[in-house]
Design a protein around this motif. Structure first.
Motif, PDB file in Angstrom:
ATOM      1  N   THR A 269      67.163  40.380  52.066  1.00 55.81           N
ATOM      2  CA  THR A 269      65.980  41.217  52.208  1.00 55.81           C
ATOM      3  C   THR A 269      64.858  40.462  52.910  1.00 55.81           C
ATOM      4  O   THR A 269      64.200  41.004  53.801  1.00 55.81           O
TER       5      THR A 269
ATOM      6  N   ALA B 261      63.745  41.655  56.454  1.00 57.86           N
ATOM      7  CA  ALA B 261      62.366  42.086  56.686  1.00 57.86           C
ATOM      8  C   ALA B 261      61.764  41.319  57.867  1.00 57.86           C
ATOM      9  O   ALA B 261      61.132  41.899  58.751  1.00 57.86           O
TER      10      ALA B 261
ATOM     11  N   GLN C 248      69.204  45.553  56.034  1.00 57.81           N
ATOM     12  CA  GLN C 248      67.792  45.622  55.677  1.00 57.81           C
ATOM     13  C   GLN C 248      66.926  45.622  56.934  1.00 57.81           C
ATOM     14  O   GLN C 248      65.928  46.329  57.008  1.00 57.81           O
TER      15      GLN C 248
ATOM     16  N   LEU D 212      66.614  49.050  58.364  1.00 61.22           N
ATOM     17  CA  LEU D 212      65.708  49.915  57.599  1.00 61.22           C
ATOM     18  C   LEU D 212      64.256  49.553  57.876  1.00 61.22           C
ATOM     19  O   LEU D 212      63.410  50.425  58.086  1.00 61.22           O
ATOM     20  N   VAL D 213      63.966  48.249  57.849  1.00 61.27           N
ATOM     21  CA  VAL D 213      62.582  47.823  58.057  1.00 61.27           C
ATOM     22  C   VAL D 213      62.147  48.161  59.484  1.00 61.27           C
ATOM     23  O   VAL D 213      61.044  48.666  59.703  1.00 61.27           O
TER      24      VAL D 213
ATOM     25  N   CYS E 158      58.230  48.334  53.971  1.00 61.76           N
ATOM     26  CA  CYS E 158      59.333  47.756  53.208  1.00 61.76           C
ATOM     27  C   CYS E 158      59.884  48.690  52.146  1.00 61.76           C
ATOM     28  O   CYS E 158      60.839  48.358  51.471  1.00 61.76           O
TER      29      CYS E 158
ATOM     30  N   ALA F 238      63.660  49.573  52.333  1.00 55.94           N
ATOM     31  CA  ALA F 238      64.451  48.375  52.058  1.00 55.94           C
ATOM     32  C   ALA F 238      64.445  48.072  50.565  1.00 55.94           C
ATOM     33  O   ALA F 238      65.453  47.650  49.992  1.00 55.94           O
TER      34      ALA F 238
ATOM     35  N   ASN G  91      66.727  50.263  48.805  1.00 62.54           N
ATOM     36  CA  ASN G  91      68.112  49.921  49.126  1.00 62.54           C
ATOM     37  C   ASN G  91      68.599  48.722  48.314  1.00 62.54           C
ATOM     38  O   ASN G  91      69.780  48.383  48.370  1.00 62.54           O
TER      39      ASN G  91
END
Ligand SMILES: Nc1ncnc2c1ncn2[C@@H]1O[C@H](COP(=O)(O)OP(=O)(O)O)[C@@H](O)[C@H]1O
Ligand SMILES: [Mg+2]
Lengths: 321, 282, 345
Positions: free
Chosen positions: A131, A135, A200, A203-204, A240, A243, A246
């Motif tokens: 993560t 990120a 991740q 997603l970010v 975030c 994430a 998730n």
């Protein structure tokens, strides 16, 4: 891969989403429960008394706490040494060996218990690593990919590399990396981190692409913040959330991935208690009708995944209200 | 760096899109802004006004042409931290978007305090006082600033967005469609306020809007943009009375004709749309 | 001509990019492998090599020369489908894969295809008949999606259906021991039994495939069901669907448009699923004793056979990139907005 939780239940005061049958653990946090007491207006909601609210919200976290406790003190609770032969081979569950023994005479109960630390620890660190890395990657690519010049080029290249990593099925990549660099907790954690970080990051990045054109980012620029500062202060916190949602999925994936690698023999060296390796050894037992050596580690694994999923959906519900 | 003396745009262009499908959003605009000038920019939606405004304050870099502040190019000013902060102190911007103008995770006060501390060099207490005073000046109760942006109305949020720009007391304020989303009575008070601020401090204003009456009220010079180009430029009254470009005439006709006494007293009540329809001079 | 080219750009560009992506991937995997701690020559000779010996072996393994030279040589070989020779068996890695990969791909495709069919049916049922008891089960299943490890399902299946109930054949390969081997035609084992007309072998193989494929389907389909339920529910609510219903389109038309709207994310998921299923296939092969890349990989991993593992990375990446390409093309033809350069705002 998106979140497991039915998070679309944004708390609508009048219609508390009757279509989502809450799972038993999350039901306590359901807005329906306190509704009859409160006045039928949206304003009354935040004033719900603290003492009725707390136990309800804390309830789903009890299993989580138990899990954490097991992961920390599990290895000290074992009745037998999990890495030593402690009885007859392939003995069925009994008072002496609660979960029986496996083909080499290791106590299944002690192994299962001791493996909590291995598996939960590896998964937790891997998820945190993935993560944090994801990120960072998502921020870097999202903020810079449409820039001209070398900065944009580097960001696009980074994005491509992440795509590449994602193109290879995580388990196979993990298998090979572990083969190359040797099986140790560090290798496993780093490998899982690399395999999961692109998920991740994606997603970010999607969120960053949305957030970076929001007016408050420009406003922060006008207020004199540097790009780094405003990214950390405004873009990151606003990007975030998916994430975070998730995390539980990722945790499940890394628990299962670790066990899969162990199952295929690419996990930690043999006597080290680890669920995947236990299930793999138990598979030969299962083929001749001895169910216990594979069943108990499987149950431990599934229950762990379920606890994390339930706890995270409970936590997310609390945050959305 | 000195106080704001001049912002000069020289043949500034901006294009978007991939190379094989370039699209000119701003096409060769030349303009000079000096202290005390109040420049209105009007044009239909998509004519490049926002893009131009963003380039003026250094949020976007022009694809061609140059922009300079007191004779120094914006690009080099933005490169160094010290000169960038100086520039931000002199030039402030209020963006078009009212829904995302504040970080939803922070209180409004948190956001407004940042420029007061970083640019105006106030300590936290003084910054808070400045925030209160500016909020009051814009007709928003200071208590509201302790809320999150989702908990105030669109009009209040927009006023606070202006407050955030005004806490550093800039000498050039660039406003992009600041009143377009507000109802007419609020529009009037904000326009008055902006105009008074500029007159009192001898500050410059660039006021971008698709609404002609509001723009005409605050400005003493008027630019009409279309398709990225400036099609008409001159003192507001001249543009209103004797427009040279057919597009300007269409625009004026759409607002019931031009008005003779623009830029009246600062406190003149604003009546919108402009009164007294009068046939446009042919 | 130019016009046509420009209009077809969206898929041409992707196909042309594929080889380049592969080269980049090969380079990355080469560098990755190059950084492994340890000395392959020492592994091969048990630390017994003298200097002359060592140089000869390094030359044979392609380990002589500077790093860039090695890299270029490796890439050149890869372009001609030469993935080097196994350290252990000395056979060409490419031909080893040629022997085994099709069987694994067949198993994977069976798993993905059946998962997709099952998921489409189940999710359609769950959305259109929400009160049906089966729908509750389906939703419950979707909720635990991703939490069912394939190896656990496989081991449980062996225990229940082989060890306890004796319904399934022993997990020791694709064919029972009393059935003769089938000659190779395409390399896809099940297809070959049909092509050669050996229906006794088809029957035996179907029996041996039932549990492994079911294992793959059960552990993979849940993700797809969850995705499709979400997509279909959104599509039911979407304005175009309401418009179709309001304007009196036939139920069949409405249904078709529903599925069409919910499909692109599901197609994407299918692509991702293929990756998981490929990993799952390796596990299933281990549980059920199938020949395929799984056992080859395990062998080369345990013997430290670097060319084999490197070839494995490149081949798996090639297969995955190809699948992603197909997924993207399918999505872009289903939904033109997804084509590059399309403005969506
Ligand atoms: N970030 C961007 N990317 C691509 N095109 C843009 C971007 N910003 C603006 N444009 C285009 O530039 C033109 C001018 O936009 P804008 O300056 O926002 O106009 P206005 O503010 O006058 O409505 C429009 O055609 C718009 O589509
Ligand atoms: Mg605009």
């Amino acid at each position: 891969m998106t979140s497991t939780t039915p998070t679309s239940t944004t708390p609508a005061p009048t219609t508390p989403a009757p279509t989502t049958p809450a799972s038993p653990t999350t039901a306590a946090a359901d807005p329906l429960v306190g509704a009859p007491l409160a006045a039928p207006s949206a304003v009354a909601r935040p004033e719900r008394r603290g003492w009725t609210r707390w136990p309800r919200l804390a309830l789903p976290l009890v299993p989580l706490a138990a899990l954490v406790a097991l992961a920390v003190i599990g290895p000290w609770l074992t009745p037998h040494n999990p890495e030593r032969v402690s009885g007859p081979t392939s003995a069925p569950p009994s008072g002496e060996h609660l979960f029986g023994t496996d083909t080499s005479g290791l106590d299944v109960f002690s192994q299962t218990l001791a493996a909590f630390r291995t598996n939960v620890w590896i998964a937790t660190v891997a998820v945190l690593l993935a993560t944090a890395g994801g990120a960072l990657l998502g921020l870097l690519t999202g903020m810079n990919e449409s820039a001209r010049g070398p900065r944009g080029l580097a960001a696009r290249l980074l994005g491509r590399i992440a795509d590449f990593v994602q193109a290879v099925p995580g388990m196979l990549l993990g298998l090979i990396t572990v083969a190359f660099y040797g099986a140790s907790q560090t290798t496993l954690v780093l490998t899982l981190g690399v395999v999961l970080a692109p998920l991740q990051a994606r997603l970010v990045r999607t969120e960053v692409l949305r957030v970076r054109s929001d007016a408050y980012v420009d406003a922060a620029r006008m207020a004199g913040l540097s790009e780094l500062r405003l990214t950390l202060r405004h873009v990151l916190p606003n990007s975030c959330r998916p994430a975070m949602e998730n995390l539980s999925v990722l945790f499940a994936v890394s628990i299962i991935l670790t066990a899969s690698l162990g199952f295929l023999g690419a996990g930690l060296p043999t006597p080290k208690p680890e669920w995947g390796a236990m299930i793999s050894r138990g598979a030969t037992d299962a083929a001749v009708g001895n169910w216990w050596p594979a069943t108990f580690p499987t149950l431990a694994l599934i229950i762990t995944v379920a606890i994390i999923a339930a706890a995270s959906s409970a936590l997310l519900r609390r945050r959305t209200r | 760096m000195d106080r704001f003396g001049q912002l000069a745009l020289d043949a500034v262009s901006k294009s978007f899109g991939p190379t094989h499908r370039r699209h000119l959003a701003v096409d060769g605009v030349t303009l000079e802004v000096t202290p005390g000038a109040r420049i209105g920019i009007v044009g239909e939606s998509g004519s490049g006004k926002s893009t131009l405004a963003r380039m003026m304050v250094g949020l976007d870099a022009p694809s061609a042409g140059s922009i300079s502040f007191n004779g120094v190019s914006l690009r080099s000013l933005l490169r160094l931290r010290a000169s960038r902060l100086e520039l931000r102190r002199e030039v402030q911007f209020v963006a078009q978007d009212t829904t995302s103008s504040f970080d939803p995770l922070r209180t409004l006060r948190d956001s407004i305090r940042v420029p007061a501390q970083r640019l105006a060099g106030l300590d936290r207490r003084a910054a808070d006082e400045r925030v209160d005073a500016t909020a009051v000046m814009l007709g928003v109760s200071p208590e509201l600033t302790d809320r999150h942006p989702g908990e105030v109305s669109g009009g209040q949020r927009q006023r606070l967005a202006i407050a955030r720009a005004l806490v550093v007391e800039p000498n050039l304020l660039v406003c992009d469609e600041v009143v377009s989303a507000l109802d007419v009575s609020v529009q009037g008070s904000i326009l008055n306020l902006l105009k008074r601020y500029c007159v009192d401090r001898d500050a410059a204003l660039v006021f971008v809007s698709h609404g002609l009456p509001a723009t005409a009220f605050v400005s003493d010079r008027l630019l009409v943009m279309r398709g990225g180009q400036v099609v008409e430029h001159g003192p507001t009254s001249t543009v209103l009375h004797s427009p040279t470009h057919p597009y300007t005439r269409d625009l004026l006709a759409a607002f019931h004709g031009p008005r003779s006494d623009t830029g009246a007293g600062v406190d003149a009540p604003v009546a919108l749309p402009l009164p007294r329809s009068q046939p446009a001079p042919a | 001509m130019r016009q046509t080219l420009r209009r077809q750009r969206w898929w041409l560009a992707r196909i042309i990019a594929l080889p380049f992506q592969l080269i980049v991937f090969a380079a990355v995997s080469f560098l990755l492998v190059h950084n492994i701690p340890g000395d392959p020559v020492a592994v091969l000779t048990g630390g017994q090599a003298d200097a002359a010996n060592r140089a000869a072996i390094e030359k044979q393994l392609g380990l002589d020369g500077s790093l860039p030279t090695q890299l270029m040589r490796y890439l050149g070989h890869t372009l001609t489908f030469d993935l080097g020779h196994s350290y252990i068996t000395g056979r060409s890695v490419a031909s080893e894969f040629g022997d085994r990969l099709p069987a694994t791909i067949e198993l994977t495709l069976m798993g993905v295809f059946l998962s997709a069919v099952l998921a489409l049916g189940l999710s359609y049922l769950a959305v259109t008949r929400p009160r049906n008891p089966v729908s509750y089960l389906v939703r419950g299943y979707a909720r635990i999606a991703g939490g069912l490890p394939d190896f656990a399902v496989g081991v449980a299946a062996v225990f229940v259906f082989y060890a306890t109930l004796h319904w399934a054949p022993a997990p020791l390969g694709r064919l029972s021991s009393d059935v003769d081997d089938v000659p190779k035609v395409t390399g896809l084992p099940f297809l070959d039994t049909i092509l050669t007309g050996r229906f006794d072998a088809s029957w035996s193989m179907a029996g041996h495939l039932a549990l492994p494929v079911a294992t793959l389907v059960i552990s993979q389909a849940g993700v797809l069901v969850k995705m499709l339920i979400g997509g279909l529910e959104e599509a039911v609510d979407a304005a175009p669907t309401r418009f179709r219903i309001a304007s009196g389109a036939s139920p069949a038309m409405v249904r078709l448009s529903l599925v069409r709207r919910a499909l692109p994310p599901a197609v994407t998921t299918c692509g991702t699923l293929f990756g998981y299923a490929l990993g799952g296939a390796v596990i299933v092969e281990a549980i059920f004793g199938f020949a395929g890349i799984g056992s080859y990989l395990s062998d080369s991993v345990s013997s430290g056979d670097i060319p084999a593992m490197q070839g494995f990375l490149v081949i798996v990446a090639a297969v995955s990139l190809l699948v992603f390409l197909l997924v993207d093309l399918a999505n872009m033809s289903l939904d033109p907005r997804r084509r590059p350069g399309a403005r969506t705002d």
